[in-house]
Structure formats: C-alpha cells, structure tokens
Design a protein around this motif. Structure first.
Motif, mmCIF file in Angstrom:
data_model
loop_
_atom_site.group_PDB
_atom_site.id
_atom_site.type_symbol
_atom_site.label_atom_id
_atom_site.label_comp_id
_atom_site.label_asym_id
_atom_site.label_seq_id
_atom_site.Cartn_x
_atom_site.Cartn_y
_atom_site.Cartn_z
ATOM 1 N N SER A 174 -85.451 48.378 -80.901
ATOM 2 C CA SER A 174 -85.301 48.938 -82.270
ATOM 3 C C SER A 174 -86.379 48.406 -83.170
ATOM 4 N N PRO A 175 -87.271 49.296 -83.724
ATOM 5 C CA PRO A 175 -88.102 48.839 -84.700
ATOM 6 C C PRO A 175 -87.668 47.857 -86.064
ATOM 7 N N TYR A 176 -86.532 48.093 -86.244
ATOM 8 C CA TYR A 176 -85.810 47.461 -87.171
ATOM 9 C C TYR A 176 -85.759 45.960 -86.904
ATOM 10 N N ALA A 177 -85.277 45.824 -85.730
ATOM 11 C CA ALA A 177 -85.088 44.297 -85.150
ATOM 12 C C ALA A 177 -86.354 43.544 -84.873
ATOM 13 N N GLU A 178 -87.384 44.536 -84.698
ATOM 14 C CA GLU A 178 -88.727 43.872 -84.399
ATOM 15 C C GLU A 178 -89.280 43.451 -85.926
ATOM 16 N N ALA A 179 -89.069 44.313 -86.941
ATOM 17 C CA ALA A 179 -89.490 43.958 -88.241
ATOM 18 C C ALA A 179 -88.809 42.907 -88.928
ATOM 19 N N ALA A 180 -87.336 42.686 -88.495
ATOM 20 C CA ALA A 180 -86.661 41.734 -89.198
ATOM 21 C C ALA A 180 -86.489 40.390 -88.474
ATOM 22 N N SER A 181 -87.489 40.211 -87.354
ATOM 23 C CA SER A 181 -87.272 39.380 -86.289
ATOM 24 C C SER A 181 -87.674 38.017 -87.021
ATOM 25 N N GLY A 182 -88.190 37.729 -88.186
ATOM 26 C CA GLY A 182 -88.531 36.584 -88.738
ATOM 27 C C GLY A 182 -87.421 36.035 -89.752
ATOM 28 N N ILE A 183 -86.389 36.835 -89.750
ATOM 29 C CA ILE A 183 -85.213 36.370 -90.508
ATOM 30 C C ILE A 183 -84.086 35.817 -89.797
ATOM 31 N N ALA A 184 -83.466 34.934 -90.109
ATOM 32 C CA ALA A 184 -82.508 34.217 -89.320
ATOM 33 C C ALA A 184 -80.968 34.995 -89.334
ATOM 34 N N LEU A 185 -81.092 36.031 -88.674
ATOM 35 C CA LEU A 185 -79.930 36.712 -88.549
ATOM 36 C C LEU A 185 -79.615 37.281 -87.362
ATOM 37 N N LYS A 186 -78.635 37.339 -86.753
ATOM 38 C CA LYS A 186 -78.241 37.988 -85.464
ATOM 39 C C LYS A 186 -79.092 39.445 -85.370
ATOM 40 N N GLU A 187 -79.650 39.745 -84.362
ATOM 41 C CA GLU A 187 -80.386 40.850 -84.154
ATOM 42 C C GLU A 187 -79.364 41.954 -84.059
ATOM 43 N N ARG A 188 -79.686 42.927 -84.683
ATOM 44 C CA ARG A 188 -78.986 44.162 -84.981
ATOM 45 C C ARG A 188 -80.137 45.469 -85.045
ATOM 46 N N MET A 189 -79.310 46.604 -84.667
ATOM 47 C CA MET A 189 -80.220 47.810 -84.683
ATOM 48 C C MET A 189 -79.759 48.985 -85.991
ATOM 49 N N LEU A 190 -80.385 49.665 -86.308
ATOM 50 C CA LEU A 190 -79.949 50.548 -87.268
ATOM 51 C C LEU A 190 -79.720 51.903 -86.331
ATOM 52 N N GLY A 191 -78.542 52.472 -86.987
ATOM 53 C CA GLY A 191 -77.780 53.494 -86.080
ATOM 54 C C GLY A 191 -77.711 54.894 -86.939
ATOM 55 N N ALA A 192 -78.092 56.081 -86.717
ATOM 56 C CA ALA A 192 -77.774 57.202 -87.388
ATOM 57 C C ALA A 192 -76.333 57.308 -87.244
ATOM 58 N N ASP A 193 -75.495 57.971 -88.347
ATOM 59 C CA ASP A 193 -74.078 58.326 -88.229
ATOM 60 C C ASP A 193 -73.818 59.294 -87.007
ATOM 61 N N LEU A 194 -74.723 60.228 -86.632
ATOM 62 C CA LEU A 194 -74.592 61.202 -85.721
ATOM 63 C C LEU A 194 -75.998 61.202 -85.027
#
Length: 234
Positions: free
Chosen positions: A107-127
C-alpha cells in the motif's frame, strides 16, 4: 395497551413483550427500531445499505451474485463475485484494504507512513469493484446530514483511493462518494489524471454500475447527472 393500564408490574411486562415482538419482525424493522437510534452504528447501516444497492443493481443488470463468505473488513479475497451471462466476473470487495495483498503490492499509505512507530496498515475503500480488464470502481460511503462533510470528506477519500490504485496499477479508476438522498441532490463528476471522481446519491448507483459494468470505460460516467436511474440519452 390493556396490560399496560393494569398497573405494576404489568406495565413493565408490556414493554418487554413489545421489545420481544420485534424479534419476529422483518429485518428492516429491527434495523429501524433497535439499531438506527444508536449514533455509533447508523453510519454502518448506511454502508451496508449502499452495499445492498450495489448488489441489487448488479442483479438488475443481469449479473449473478455469489457470496464468498461472511462480509468482513480487510479480507484477503472479494466478498462477492458478480458473473455475467458470458462467464465474465467482477470482484466486489468490502472495506477493501486486503486487495493490496491480493495484488501482491504494498500500500502507498504503508510506504508513506513507514517512518512512524505504528503497526503497518493499509487504507481500504468502503466498497471496491474490479473488472476483468483491471478497471476499478471505488464506492466510498459518507453518512451525514451535513452537506459539507459529505462533499469535502467524500471527495478527499475518493481522490486518495483513486490516486493510490492508479499509481500502482496504471489502469482506469472511477471513485465516487455516496451521500444520503436529499443531502446529495444529484450526481457530479470531474476528471483528474488519476481517474474520474464524483459524488452521488444512492439512487444513482444503478446507472453508475451500468456504465461501469456494461460500457467501455472511456464512456463518460459524468453523464449520470441526476437522481434515480438514467440513460445516456437523458
């Protein structure tokens, strides 16, 4: 009513009986009486209602709908598969963050947020619907009586999801935010480099689906300009 007037404890018994009677009522009555009053769940009912509109539209357009298991967020496979008379299939994902793993992409979001100490997650559209040629239709649900919230937040998320998918797959993406009837008076679309972005009421979903499923994807979905089912001639 007669039991309620009989006094203690029959008034309480009457209220309990009325609540239990709801268990035998149709599902829409249960949703209206027991779930809709909860502020924390009304948006989820809208989300499920939009899913129902999409599935109903697919059936009306001649597609068979097959469930792939319980509807749940973040699954690694589609929630439904839509099949046409020629054997073609369209995948329908519910809360579609799992599509990144299914496509073998990060996920591009996971790449962009990789420098933040959070569990990796991905954005997902509702449908999210994916055609055999790879084209995507994103449906983001925005439940609010505030037009500014529906328009602004819906547009932001539609553009974000379209940009993420288009940048990684190089295929056409259409992304719509769906708001309640009356809050969204008619459908509007705009073209960006990442795809086609729009906002529509639930009553326009059948026409959006018709164009996505049945027309070459260069067809102008912006021709959906009002409430309810329409044709290109409209």
């Amino acid at each position: 009513m007669a039991i309620r007037r009989a006094g203690t404890p029959w008034g309480i018994v009457s209220e309990i009986v009325n609540e239990l009677a709801l268990l035998d009522a149709p599902p829409y009555v249960l949703a209206t009486e027991l779930l809709a009053p909860d502020d924390g769940i009304r948006w989820r009912l809208f989300h499920l209602g939009v899913l129902g509109e999409v599935l109903q539209a697919a059936r009306q357009l001649g597609y068979q709908v097959r469930s792939c298991g319980p509807v749940r967020p973040g699954g690694r496979q589609p929630s439904f598969v839509l099949s046409d008379a020629d054997g073609g299939t369209v995948d329908l994902w519910f809360e579609a963050s799992g599509i990144w793993q299914a496509m073998g992409l990060r996920s591009p979001y996971a790449e962009a947020a990789s420098g933040i100490a959070l569990k990796e997650r991905m954005l997902g559209a509702d449908l999210l619907l994916r055609r055999p040629d790879g084209a995507f239709l994103i449906v983001e649900c925005k439940y609010s009586s505030n037009p500014d919230f529906v328009a602004r937040n819906g547009y932001y998320q539609a553009v974000t999801y379209a940009a993420e998918l288009a940048s990684r797959t190089q295929v056409h993406v259409t992304a719509i935010a769906v708001g309640p009837e009356g809050v969204v008076g008619r459908t509007g679309f705009t073209d960006l480099k990442v795809g086609r972005i729009g906002i529509c009421p639930p009553s326009a979903l059948r026409e959006v689906m018709r164009l996505f499923l049945a027309q070459p994807h260069s067809t102008a979905i912006s021709s959906v300009s009002g409430k309810g089912p329409q044709t290109l001639a409209d």
